[in-house]
Structures are given as C-alpha cells and as structure tokens.
Write an enzyme that holds these catalytic residues in place. Structure first.
Site, PDB file in Angstrom:
ATOM      1  N   ASP A 112       1.099  59.441  38.907  1.00  0.00           N
ATOM      2  CA  ASP A 112       0.701  58.058  39.163  1.00  0.00           C
ATOM      3  C   ASP A 112      -0.418  57.618  38.231  1.00  0.00           C
ATOM      4  O   ASP A 112      -1.010  58.423  37.510  1.00  0.00           O
ATOM      5  CB  ASP A 112       0.239  57.899  40.622  1.00  0.00           C
ATOM      6  CG  ASP A 112       1.397  57.982  41.604  1.00  0.00           C
ATOM      7  OD1 ASP A 112       2.542  57.731  41.194  1.00  0.00           O
ATOM      8  OD2 ASP A 112       1.148  58.299  42.784  1.00  0.00           O
TER       9      ASP A 112
ATOM     10  N   TYR B 134      -0.348  71.579  41.669  1.00  0.00           N
ATOM     11  CA  TYR B 134      -1.399  70.594  41.422  1.00  0.00           C
ATOM     12  C   TYR B 134      -2.745  71.200  41.805  1.00  0.00           C
ATOM     13  O   TYR B 134      -2.826  72.072  42.678  1.00  0.00           O
ATOM     14  CB  TYR B 134      -1.195  69.339  42.266  1.00  0.00           C
ATOM     15  CG  TYR B 134      -0.127  68.395  41.774  1.00  0.00           C
ATOM     16  CD1 TYR B 134      -0.449  67.309  40.962  1.00  0.00           C
ATOM     17  CD2 TYR B 134       1.198  68.574  42.140  1.00  0.00           C
ATOM     18  CE1 TYR B 134       0.530  66.425  40.529  1.00  0.00           C
ATOM     19  CE2 TYR B 134       2.190  67.695  41.712  1.00  0.00           C
ATOM     20  CZ  TYR B 134       1.846  66.631  40.910  1.00  0.00           C
ATOM     21  OH  TYR B 134       2.814  65.752  40.473  1.00  0.00           O
TER      22      TYR B 134
END
Length: 252
Positions: free
Chosen positions: A55, A113
């Site tokens: 994003d 992540y």
C-alpha cells in the site's frame, strides 16, 4: 527466432513517495517507475508482475517481480545499468532466470513482513517506524499473537470492498521482539489480505496498552468484522521483508 526468457528481479524500495506497488491512474507507483526504467534499458516496453502489492507508504526490503525478454543479459552489466536509471529510493539487488511458466505472485509459498515501532522520537527513523510514546506490554502482545496461528479466516483484518475470493490465510509465525530501543513485529504467512498486517499490529498494540485483551482478539477474529478490530498502524512502519519460492523454479 530468439526465444523469450523469464527472469525474477529482487528489489527493495522506500515507499514514502509512492502510492504503493501497483500501477494506478493519477498517482506514481513503484511498478510504474520500474517498468519505465526497464523500457529505457531495453528500448521497448516491458511489463512486470510483482509478488504482491504494498500500500501507499509501505516499504520493501525484499520484493520480487518477473518479466520476459529475448535480449541477451549480462547480469552484472544489467544490474549496474538499471540501478543507474532507477531513482535512489528503488534498488535492484539480483536477477535470476526462472522457468518460462514461473510466476512471481502465484508460485510464492511464504511471505514475511516486519513492522517497526519506536518508543522515542528519532529524526533518523521518522520515515521507517511508528513512533509510540507509551511502552506496551510485549508479553501480552505475544500471547495474543499466538492466537493468530490457530485461525485461518482473517476477514476482520482485511480492508473492506477488496477483490478477493476468500479471506483464508495460514499464518506460520507471528511474534514481537524488543531490541535496540524499538519493537519489531515479525509475521509470516502463505498469503496476506489488503491492510491485514497493519490492522493486526494496531489490534495487538491495543492489547499491549491494555485497551483490549487476548480474549477480545479471539472474539474479533470470529466476528469477521473489521470495525471491531483496532485501527490500522501507520504505513511507514511496515516492511515487506521476505518471499520464498520452490527451489526448482530457478534455472541458474
């Protein structure tokens, strides 16, 4: 006739000035900049497919994409040239030939992540971490994080109106560690939903600060209701950090 070959590119980028990975109208993306740089190098349009989207404002210490070309490639010469064309906040670290049917997105078996939280103001980490003045209880956050491994439907942590067929993800690892004056959340899964990691971080931080309990987290997951989970943590603390593929996908 020269046969086209497929290559995986390994890259990293600082996401601060980009509206995410994927090409979109009226906003600059990492994919767009990389495709234009490849076009400059090869002197014809080159399309790429990334291993996953990030994003707006999210970083990647490791991202992978694939592209096809029939041009002969000297890897070292290519890496020097393409990094000279790219802006300073995007870097290519490796290139490998893969099977012609290999796919950067669909063949990935694990994605990881890291989310970074700092507990005091730092001018050097401003773009790379969420600054939080309150010390959360890391033990409570790790107790809650272990609950994630027991579930597979994470609709409660997904952005609404997202185009996915299902909300199932297999989380393999999720834990917090505190080191060098910062908190780091590590999470690995076979796939992630849009906004999932940041929503998980925000919810676990609520647990660490006493606003929610581990039992609340369990109920949030079962509810499948995004409104019941915590607020999304800021994008700037999130790093796409690792992606893994089957070994037989590579030809070199």
């Amino acid at each position: 006739m020269t046969m086209s070959k497929r290559y995986f590119l390994e890259l990293s980028y600082k996401g601060t000035h980009y509206h995410g990975w994927q090409i979109q109208n009226n906003a600059i993306s990492v994919q767009e900049v990389l495709e234009k740089s490849l076009e400059t190098y090869f002197r014809h349009p080159v399309g790429i497919m990334g291993s996953g989207r990030t994003d707006t404002g999210v970083h990647a210490s490791m991202q992978v994409c694939h592209f096809d070309t029939d041009a002969a490639l000297d890897y070292q010469r290519f890496l020097r040239a393409i990094n000279g064309i790219l802006p300073k906040d995007i870097a290519i670290s490796g290139i490998r030939e893969v099977r012609s049917d290999a796919h950067a997105r669909f063949d990935a078996v694990k994605r990881s992540y890291i989310y970074r939280v700092i507990l005091q103001k730092s001018p050097f980490l401003e773009d790379f971490a969420w600054m939080n003045y309150f010390q959360p209880n890391v033990d409570l956050m790790n107790q809650a994080a272990r609950i994630l491994l027991k579930h597979e439907d994470f609709e409660c942590f997904s952005k609404v109106h997202t185009e996915v067929k299902h909300f199932r993800c297999k989380i393999i690892h999720a834990s917090w560690e505190q080191k060098d004056g910062e908190l780091q959340f590590h999470i690995t899964a076979n796939r992630f939903l849009r906004g999932m990691v940041r929503a998980i971080v925000g919810t676990l931080m609520d647990v660490g600060l006493g606003r929610k309990t581990a039992e609340d987290l369990e109920q949030i997951i079962v509810s499948k209701d995004r409104k019941k989970a915590g607020k999304s943590a800021p994008a700037k603390g999130l790093f796409f950090s690792k992606i893994e593929y089957p070994a037989d996908i590579y030809l070199d």
